[in-house]
Design an enzyme around this catalytic site. Structure first.
Site, mmCIF file in Angstrom:
data_model
loop_
_atom_site.group_PDB
_atom_site.id
_atom_site.type_symbol
_atom_site.label_atom_id
_atom_site.label_comp_id
_atom_site.label_asym_id
_atom_site.label_seq_id
_atom_site.Cartn_x
_atom_site.Cartn_y
_atom_site.Cartn_z
ATOM 1 N N ARG A 87 0.602 -1.192 0.013
ATOM 2 C CA ARG A 87 -0.123 0.312 -0.262
ATOM 3 C C ARG A 87 0.540 1.539 0.498
ATOM 4 O O ARG A 87 0.270 2.283 0.031
ATOM 5 C CB ARG A 87 -0.750 0.262 0.926
ATOM 6 C CG ARG A 87 -2.111 -0.646 1.034
ATOM 7 C CD ARG A 87 -3.632 -0.727 1.464
ATOM 8 N NE ARG A 87 -2.492 -0.513 3.207
ATOM 9 C CZ ARG A 87 -3.893 -0.835 4.073
ATOM 10 N NH1 ARG A 87 -4.694 -0.266 4.156
ATOM 11 N NH2 ARG A 87 -3.321 -0.606 5.563
ATOM 12 N N LYS B 184 2.449 -18.929 8.836
ATOM 13 C CA LYS B 184 1.129 -18.758 10.041
ATOM 14 C C LYS B 184 1.295 -17.347 10.785
ATOM 15 O O LYS B 184 2.246 -16.671 10.649
ATOM 16 C CB LYS B 184 1.598 -19.826 11.387
ATOM 17 C CG LYS B 184 2.887 -19.095 11.732
ATOM 18 C CD LYS B 184 3.797 -19.548 12.564
ATOM 19 C CE LYS B 184 4.308 -19.576 13.777
ATOM 20 N NZ LYS B 184 5.370 -18.560 13.556
ATOM 21 N N ASP C 141 4.826 -24.394 6.640
ATOM 22 C CA ASP C 141 5.770 -24.388 8.059
ATOM 23 C C ASP C 141 7.273 -24.538 7.950
ATOM 24 O O ASP C 141 7.830 -25.320 7.076
ATOM 25 C CB ASP C 141 4.774 -25.891 9.046
ATOM 26 C CG ASP C 141 6.084 -25.381 10.259
ATOM 27 O OD1 ASP C 141 6.974 -25.060 10.521
ATOM 28 O OD2 ASP C 141 5.215 -25.679 11.101
ATOM 29 N N HIS C 142 8.035 -22.946 7.818
ATOM 30 C CA HIS C 142 9.048 -23.100 7.582
ATOM 31 C C HIS C 142 10.038 -24.070 7.920
ATOM 32 O O HIS C 142 11.310 -24.473 7.473
ATOM 33 C CB HIS C 142 10.002 -21.299 7.358
ATOM 34 C CG HIS C 142 9.957 -21.696 8.916
ATOM 35 N ND1 HIS C 142 9.961 -20.702 10.275
ATOM 36 C CD2 HIS C 142 11.637 -21.680 9.714
ATOM 37 C CE1 HIS C 142 10.480 -20.853 10.949
ATOM 38 N NE2 HIS C 142 11.409 -20.941 10.680
ATOM 39 N N LYS D 80 13.464 -27.649 6.049
ATOM 40 C CA LYS D 80 14.827 -27.356 7.252
ATOM 41 C C LYS D 80 15.200 -28.634 6.380
ATOM 42 O O LYS D 80 14.861 -29.417 6.512
ATOM 43 C CB LYS D 80 14.704 -27.284 8.005
ATOM 44 C CG LYS D 80 14.579 -25.665 8.512
ATOM 45 C CD LYS D 80 14.750 -25.385 10.093
ATOM 46 C CE LYS D 80 14.112 -24.621 11.259
ATOM 47 N NZ LYS D 80 15.226 -23.409 10.885
ATOM 48 N N GLU E 287 15.880 -20.723 21.853
ATOM 49 C CA GLU E 287 16.251 -19.548 21.243
ATOM 50 C C GLU E 287 17.149 -18.652 22.778
ATOM 51 O O GLU E 287 16.459 -18.852 23.604
ATOM 52 C CB GLU E 287 15.209 -18.266 20.754
ATOM 53 C CG GLU E 287 14.419 -19.496 19.609
ATOM 54 C CD GLU E 287 12.960 -18.944 18.705
ATOM 55 O OE1 GLU E 287 14.183 -17.635 18.094
ATOM 56 O OE2 GLU E 287 12.264 -18.645 18.828
ATOM 57 N N ASP F 78 3.029 -19.720 18.960
ATOM 58 C CA ASP F 78 4.128 -19.237 17.983
ATOM 59 C C ASP F 78 5.185 -20.857 17.957
ATOM 60 O O ASP F 78 5.207 -20.455 16.721
ATOM 61 C CB ASP F 78 5.313 -18.498 18.681
ATOM 62 C CG ASP F 78 6.283 -17.631 17.773
ATOM 63 O OD1 ASP F 78 5.640 -17.559 16.438
ATOM 64 O OD2 ASP F 78 6.963 -17.931 18.128
ATOM 65 N N HIS G 57 5.734 -25.828 14.736
ATOM 66 C CA HIS G 57 6.871 -26.127 14.455
ATOM 67 C C HIS G 57 6.824 -27.744 15.127
ATOM 68 O O HIS G 57 7.194 -28.060 14.632
ATOM 69 C CB HIS G 57 8.385 -25.108 14.717
ATOM 70 C CG HIS G 57 8.100 -24.005 14.168
ATOM 71 N ND1 HIS G 57 7.308 -23.999 12.624
ATOM 72 C CD2 HIS G 57 8.579 -22.483 14.142
ATOM 73 C CE1 HIS G 57 7.194 -22.503 12.613
ATOM 74 N NE2 HIS G 57 7.987 -21.864 12.701
ATOM 75 N N LYS H 76 12.377 -18.720 23.929
ATOM 76 C CA LYS H 76 12.699 -17.254 24.018
ATOM 77 C C LYS H 76 14.301 -16.977 25.268
ATOM 78 O O LYS H 76 13.317 -17.772 26.171
ATOM 79 C CB LYS H 76 12.289 -15.942 23.518
ATOM 80 C CG LYS H 76 11.260 -16.930 22.719
ATOM 81 C CD LYS H 76 10.983 -15.326 21.580
ATOM 82 C CE LYS H 76 10.240 -15.234 20.932
ATOM 83 N NZ LYS H 76 10.718 -16.668 19.000
HETATM 84 C C1 BG6 Z 1 8.876 -18.887 13.624
HETATM 85 C C2 BG6 Z 1 8.546 -18.175 14.785
HETATM 86 O O1 BG6 Z 1 7.870 -19.012 13.290
HETATM 87 O O2 BG6 Z 1 9.627 -19.785 14.190
HETATM 88 C C3 BG6 Z 1 9.412 -17.391 15.679
HETATM 89 O O3 BG6 Z 1 7.329 -16.962 14.677
HETATM 90 C C4 BG6 Z 1 10.328 -17.968 15.983
HETATM 91 O O4 BG6 Z 1 8.912 -16.612 17.067
HETATM 92 C C5 BG6 Z 1 11.530 -18.410 14.311
HETATM 93 O O5 BG6 Z 1 11.882 -17.159 16.051
HETATM 94 C C6 BG6 Z 1 12.486 -19.641 14.960
HETATM 95 O O6 BG6 Z 1 12.730 -20.258 13.891
HETATM 96 P P1 BG6 Z 1 14.026 -20.804 13.019
HETATM 97 O O7 BG6 Z 1 13.921 -21.254 12.001
HETATM 98 O O8 BG6 Z 1 14.865 -19.762 13.946
HETATM 99 O O9 BG6 Z 1 14.417 -21.517 14.387
#
Ligand code: BG6
Length: 491
Positions: free
Chosen positions: A51, A150, A179-180, A184, A218, A237, A242, A337
């Site tokens: 936008r 997500k 879902d990334h 991996k 993390e 989250d 994941h 975290k």
């Molecule tokens: C994301 C979360 O999906 O995955 C984040 O929203 C998180 O909070 C992240 O930090 C972690 O991804 P990765 O690939 O760094 O383990």
């Protein structure tokens, strides 16, 4: 050297939210790398929509700066950069305004044969609006695919309505829920390990496995994402998506073939076999916690700018799967975290040998075998086994690591491909194997919701934990009650 490339068809990738954080940090760098590897066909285009009133030249300046920030300098080749930027187009688009779609129609109609990928790098409240907007101008037909990220809902009810909204326009075979973690490399390797080797499958069950630990730790806090995160917490989250996807890949039965629905059917069975955690059971089988302030670091509440927040920045769960293979084998999940290190691992802890042959000749305790699948840092596999110390003079043993780092033996410029590189190319190819199906997402919420309900009805504040620590005490106690302990979060 980059990874091997298999050509894909000519495509147009339309990014809604094209100037946002996801586009800048993940999508454009991933696409640049695929382009550098020669995988993006000559006439393919990346069309960013947002936008902000600006032209393509201004957007390219923004993209160039961001690519320099997010790529290694060694990857930034001037000629490649210009070629990649030449693929970008920017269009102003207010998705809520019907007239604003015409320009997109004009641009896409220039290449009617291209595969069309619509990537929703926007909040979920716009998913339905955009899907309907595309349908309104006929852009949903033919070769079109929709990619969503997500949060795919906040609970089961909202996930169902989201699925219904996008499903009304795009059939399931054209929907790609990212879902990334599934992109991996190590996660894909987990499937290779289980299903391409005869070695593990016969022992992959409650006869030989004592328990499984899945850790996603993390070291960073919520940072600037506080306003989103404070409504989600670690449970929504990280766990709902994941961690549960990882659990599914470890626990599922072998699919009959490595194709999307065969794999997704097996994952769904695992989710449906999870023992519900309800009511006061949540006090024994789950831990929720929040990091407090450290010497030089703000508390969760300060970062989230919500002094009364009761959101979890750490969750641990003892999950149980009620089926023949896994009865009696707990799956301990934890994520948080501001912990001691960034460390993601799946550990399969095997049972001890049934009889200790060496008990009379050595005082060395036999340590159980552990297969550790490390996602980050240093992706790889480790197998902990007992070996004898060399030399005469008694029989001494110790546990040794058979260590396989995926980067070992690669040239210095080799790098592990980012999850988005693979996932984006899979969408263009039409391969849904590494994407979640709607019923999987709903089944995961179906297990998570009662836990969150229980937390709310019990009404306990999350326990506080020290930043930089291994997590809260009650998480240690949860395993200690079962005579087990968490694996180290390695630095
Ligand atoms: C994301 C979360 O999906 O995955 C984040 O929203 C998180 O909070 C992240 O930090 C972690 O991804 P990765 O690939 O760094 O383990």
């Amino acid at each position: 050297m980059t990874s091997r490339t298999i050509p894909v068809a000519e495509f147009d990738l339309v990014i809604f939210g094209g100037t946002g954080d996801l586009a800048m940090r993940k999508l454009l760098p991933g696409l640049y790398r695929r382009d550098a590897a020669g995988q993006i066909p000559a006439h393919s285009r990346i069309i960013a929509l947002a936008r902000t009133e600006q032209d393509t030249a201004a957007f390219c300046d923004q993209a160039r700066a961001s690519l320099h920030e997010h790529l290694d300098q060694s990857e930034c080749d001037a000629a490649l950069m210009e070629r990649f930027l030449g693929r970008l187009q920017y269009l102003f688009n207010d998705v809520t305004n019907a007239e604003s779609w015409d320009q997109l129609v004009t641009v896409l109609d220039q290449q009617p044969e291209h595969v069309r990928v619509y990537y929703m790098a926007v909040g979920p409240s716009l998913f339905g609006v955009i899907a309907r907007g595309l349908a309104g101008v006929g852009l949903h037909e033919g070769n079109a695919r929709l990619v969503v990220e997500k949060p795919l809902g906040h609970d089961l009810a909202s996930a169902r309505s989201l699925n219904a909204e996008i499903g009304a326009v795009f059939s399931e075979d054209r929907l790609y829920r990212i879902d990334h973690y599934l992109g991996k490399e190590t996660v894909q390797n987990l499937m290779a390990l289980r299903f391409a080797n005869a070695l593990f499958e016969p022992i992959w069950n409650s006869n030989c496995i004592d328990h499984v630990q899945i850790t996603a730790a993390e070291s960073l806090g919520v940072g600037s994402r506080g306003s989103y995160y404070d409504r989600a917490g670690a449970m929504r989250d990280m766990v709902q998506n994941h961690l549960m996807q990882l659990l599914c890949l470890i626990a599922m039965e072998p699919p009959y073939t490595f194709e999307a629905d065969a794999v997704r059917d097996e994952k769904l069975k695992v989710l449906r076999a999870l023992k519900p955690i309800q009511g006061r059971d949540a006090l024994l089988k789950t831990v929720r916690a929040q990091y407090r302030a450290g010497e030089d670091s703000p508390s969760y509440r300060e970062e989230a700018q919500n002094p009364d927040s009761t959101t979890d920045s750490y969750v641990a769960i003892k999950a149980e799967i009620e089926n023949w293979r896994w009865a009696g084998v707990p799956f301990y999940l934890r994520t948080g975290k501001k912990l001691r290190a960034r460390f993601t691992e799946i550990a399969i802890v095997f049972k001890e040998p049934t009889h200790s042959v060496f008990a009379k000749v050595t005082a060395t305790p036999v340590v159980p075998n552990v297969l550790s699948i490390r996602l980050q840092p240093d992706e790889g596999l480790q197998l902990q086994i007992m070996t004898k110390d060399p030399g005469p003079g008694g029989f001494r043993m110790h546990d040794t690591q058979l260590d396989m780092q995926f980067s070992a033996g690669r040239s210095d410029d080799w790098r592990m491909p980012d999850a988005y590189e693979r996932l984006l190319m899979d969408v263009v190819r039409g391969n849904q194997t590494l994407f979640m199906r709607g019923d999987e997402v709903e089944a995961a919420w179906g297990w998570i919701d009662p836990i969150i309900d229980a937390w709310e009805s019990i009404g306990q504040e999350p326990e506080a934990y020290e930043p930089g620590s291994r997590g809260p005490m009650t998480a240690m106690e949860m395993l200690a009650r079962d005579g087990r302990r968490w694996r180290e979060i390695e630095k």
